[in-house]
Design an enzyme around this catalytic site. Structure first.
Site, PDB file in Angstrom:
ATOM      1  N   HIS A 138      32.710  42.855  35.923  1.00 23.11           N
ATOM      2  CA  HIS A 138      33.621  43.590  36.808  1.00 23.11           C
ATOM      3  C   HIS A 138      34.664  42.583  37.317  1.00 23.11           C
ATOM      4  O   HIS A 138      34.374  41.387  37.429  1.00 23.11           O
ATOM      5  CB  HIS A 138      32.784  44.118  37.976  1.00 23.11           C
ATOM      6  CG  HIS A 138      33.478  45.030  38.932  1.00 23.11           C
ATOM      7  ND1 HIS A 138      34.300  44.562  39.931  1.00 23.11           N
ATOM      8  CD2 HIS A 138      33.460  46.377  39.073  1.00 23.11           C
ATOM      9  CE1 HIS A 138      34.752  45.574  40.645  1.00 23.11           C
ATOM     10  NE2 HIS A 138      34.259  46.701  40.150  1.00 23.11           N
ATOM     11  N   ASP A 215      25.118  39.319  39.644  1.00 20.82           N
ATOM     12  CA  ASP A 215      25.794  40.431  40.308  1.00 20.82           C
ATOM     13  C   ASP A 215      24.953  41.686  40.095  1.00 20.82           C
ATOM     14  O   ASP A 215      24.953  42.280  39.025  1.00 20.82           O
ATOM     15  CB  ASP A 215      27.197  40.588  39.698  1.00 20.82           C
ATOM     16  CG  ASP A 215      27.901  41.848  40.162  1.00 20.82           C
ATOM     17  OD1 ASP A 215      27.339  42.584  40.996  1.00 20.82           O
ATOM     18  OD2 ASP A 215      29.018  42.105  39.671  1.00 20.82           O
ATOM     19  N   GLN A 218      25.095  47.042  40.288  1.00 16.72           N
ATOM     20  CA  GLN A 218      24.667  48.264  39.590  1.00 16.72           C
ATOM     21  C   GLN A 218      23.179  48.263  39.269  1.00 16.72           C
ATOM     22  O   GLN A 218      22.700  49.189  38.610  1.00 16.72           O
ATOM     23  CB  GLN A 218      25.462  48.433  38.282  1.00 16.72           C
ATOM     24  CG  GLN A 218      26.950  48.594  38.468  1.00 16.72           C
ATOM     25  CD  GLN A 218      27.315  49.901  39.168  1.00 16.72           C
ATOM     26  OE1 GLN A 218      26.520  50.854  39.197  1.00 16.72           O
ATOM     27  NE2 GLN A 218      28.503  49.955  39.737  1.00 16.72           N
ATOM     28  N   LYS A 241      26.239  51.306  47.010  1.00 17.44           N
ATOM     29  CA  LYS A 241      25.821  51.699  45.660  1.00 17.44           C
ATOM     30  C   LYS A 241      24.312  51.936  45.578  1.00 17.44           C
ATOM     31  O   LYS A 241      23.780  52.240  44.528  1.00 17.44           O
ATOM     32  CB  LYS A 241      26.255  50.637  44.656  1.00 17.44           C
ATOM     33  CG  LYS A 241      27.782  50.583  44.482  1.00 17.44           C
ATOM     34  CD  LYS A 241      28.173  49.649  43.378  1.00 17.44           C
ATOM     35  CE  LYS A 241      29.642  49.258  43.433  1.00 17.44           C
ATOM     36  NZ  LYS A 241      30.545  50.307  42.973  1.00 17.44           N
ATOM     37  N   CYS A 379      37.523  48.691  36.491  1.00 13.94           N
ATOM     38  CA  CYS A 379      37.649  47.294  36.944  1.00 13.94           C
ATOM     39  C   CYS A 379      37.071  46.326  35.915  1.00 13.94           C
ATOM     40  O   CYS A 379      36.480  45.294  36.291  1.00 13.94           O
ATOM     41  CB  CYS A 379      36.983  47.072  38.305  1.00 13.94           C
ATOM     42  SG  CYS A 379      37.722  48.046  39.604  1.00 13.94           S
TER      43      CYS A 379
HETATM   44  C1  LIG Z   1      29.052  45.414  38.541  1.00 15.59           C
HETATM   45  C2  LIG Z   1      29.836  45.440  39.806  1.00 15.59           C
HETATM   46  N1  LIG Z   1      30.033  44.309  40.481  1.00 15.59           N
HETATM   47  C3  LIG Z   1      30.710  44.271  41.632  1.00 15.59           C
HETATM   48  C4  LIG Z   1      31.252  45.416  42.170  1.00 15.59           C
HETATM   49  C5  LIG Z   1      32.004  45.329  43.457  1.00 15.59           C
HETATM   50  O1  LIG Z   1      31.343  46.065  44.434  1.00 15.59           O
HETATM   51  P1  LIG Z   1      32.036  46.281  45.867  1.00 15.59           P
HETATM   52  O2  LIG Z   1      33.384  46.871  45.568  1.00 15.59           O
HETATM   53  O3  LIG Z   1      31.125  47.226  46.556  1.00 15.59           O
HETATM   54  O4  LIG Z   1      32.123  44.945  46.512  1.00 15.59           O
HETATM   55  C6  LIG Z   1      31.089  46.623  41.500  1.00 15.59           C
HETATM   56  C7  LIG Z   1      31.706  47.862  42.003  1.00 15.59           C
HETATM   57  O5  LIG Z   1      31.959  48.792  41.271  1.00 15.59           O
HETATM   58  C8  LIG Z   1      30.348  46.639  40.300  1.00 15.59           C
HETATM   59  O6  LIG Z   1      30.144  47.771  39.632  1.00 15.59           O
END
Ligand SMILES: Cc1ncc(COP(=O)(O)O)c(C=O)c1O
Length: 421
Positions: A138, A215, A218, A241, A379
């Site tokens: 992402h 990370d 998800q 999430k 993203c």
């Molecule tokens: C895999 C992953 N990492 C990081 C993020 C960033 O999350 P946040 O916008 O809640 O900080 C997302 C959000 O869609 C994501 O799907």
């Protein structure tokens, strides 16, 4: 365990298969109609809906406990502080971390990654050093590393993916060089659902003495996560999430790493003493929580994690696996639909395109049938580029989704075809 969580457990019964209709009743937003049709919410990778237990925890906090934390000697402040710190312990148990002080409350996965980039990586990177990420990331696990590379003269290296959207793990050993200072890798891809072999990646990186950030944005709502079993050095996720509020998230870090890191931001609560000449910083994790934290958010997040724990992540995983298998074959049978990503290990996400139809048009038309999906690059522009698409349509599932909702999506996609026929 809180009362509401105990009620969920009674309703589903330990060891029993998930009673999805019972779970759905816990999420009031799912009762509504959209454009005259029952809401079919399949945009869970963007954000999840909130169970009544979370809504109640927020209302209860603001109704009965609201005060600032860590500073007051009065009753309300003591209660707010106790609830806030209990929330930290709940997160610790949820992630299998060794102690509450390894849990830093942040705004979300994005802020957690930025914190590690600036407070950990920046000091350790010299010109020519390398940070290793993957094609699946992402933007929030790309851009903070690019920024720190620009600041230090380090370079970004990228683990490739194959056409199925799986990491080419065989290339890891050749990418892990003696200049690699950190690996930062997604646990579950938000665009394709690919589940990465995180444990193996951590082991291989550690064999070269390289720390690993995972990370988990998800992952935590779909799979049981145990940071000590993974042995990762950092793990981040976002509350929203995993059925919690927006604006709150978590950075887990191993104690010795956190102890060695300077603060990310300065302000109240992160200090032990201040003069105009110098400041002594507070102990961990408070050193990383400058200013008034999202107290209600942390308490709401703890309620969400209690909820997930009571339903059972193994049970959630089994339910979603069935749903994913069904959705994969059902959507593939819609003429003109091509699935994007076919990793052997996948969680809760189906990405697809349709011949000659832009994903934004797909999203707009299925919305007329009350079906909420996400369309775009998710993203993940470098990943889209690698897969040869500008964008996809993405259905992402959660514990409360049903096979009937997959059918509703498939029927809506037939309508998309009719519109473009
Ligand atoms: C895999 C992953 N990492 C990081 C993020 C960033 O999350 P946040 O916008 O809640 O900080 C997302 C959000 O869609 C994501 O799907």
């Amino acid at each position: 365990m809180r009362g509401s969580s105990a009620a969920v457990l009674r309703a589903v019964g330990p060891g029993a298969a998930l009673d999805v209709e019972r779970v759905r009743r816990d999420f009031p937003i799912l009762r509504q109609h959209v454009r005259g049709k029952p809401l079919v919410y399949l945009d869970n990778a963007a954000t999840t809906q909130k169970p009544q237990a979370v809504i109640d925890a927020l209302v209860r906090f603001y109704t009965t406990e609201n005060a600032n934390v860590h500073r007051g000697v009065h009753q309300l402040s003591e209660r707010a502080t106790a609830s806030f710190e209990r929330a930290r312990s709940t997160v610790q148990r949820f992630l299998g971390a060794g102690e509450p002080s390894e849990i830093v409350f942040v705004r979300g996965a994005t802020e957690g990654i930025n914190l590690v980039a600036q407070s950990f990586a920046r000091l350790r990177l010299a010109p020519g050093d390398e940070v290793l990420i993957s094609t699946l990331e992402h933007h929030s696990n790309i851009v903070p590393w690019q920024m720190v590379c620009q600041q230090t003269g380090a370079r970004l290296k990228v683990i490739p993916v194959n056409d199925r959207g799986e990491l080419v793990v065989e290339e890891l050993d050749s990418l892990l060089g003696n200049r690699t200072r950190l690996v930062s890798i997604v646990h579950v891809s938000n665009a394709l659902g690919t589940v990465n072999p995180v444990r193996e990646i951590v082991a291989r990186a550690h064999a070269r003495g390289v720390p690993v950030l995972v990370d988990g944005a998800q992952a935590v709502s779909h799979l049981p996560v145990d940071v000590r079993a993974l042995d990762c050095d950092f793990y981040v996720f976002s509350g929203h999430k995993v059925f919690g509020p927006t604006g709150i998230g978590v950075l887990y870090a191993k104690r010795p790493l956190l102890e060695a890191m300077p603060p990310y931001q300065g302000g109240g609560d992160m200090i032990s003493s201040v003069t105009f000449e110098r400041t002594d910083y507070n102990r961990i994790p408070y050193r990383f929580e400058a200013g008034t934290p999202d107290i209600a958010g942390a308490i709401g997040l703890a309620a969400a994690l209690d909820y997930v724990t009571a339903v059972g992540l193994d049970r959630i995983h089994a339910h979603e696996r069935n749903l994913l298998d069904y959705a994969t074959s059902r959507l593939a049978s819609v003429p003109g639909v091509r699935l994007v990503g076919a990793a052997a290990e996948r969680a809760a996400i189906v990405s697809f395109v349709m011949d000659g139809i832009h994903p934004h048009d797909i999203g707009t038309i299925v919305d007329r049938d009350g079906v909420a999906i996400r369309t775009g690059h998710h993203c993940c522009q470098p990943l889209m580029h690698r897969l040869g698409v500008d964008a996809t349509a993405r259905a992402s599932f959660a514990v409360y989704n049903t096979a009937a909702e997959v059918d509703a999506l498939a029927a809506a996609l037939e309508h998309v075809r009719e519109v473009f026929a």
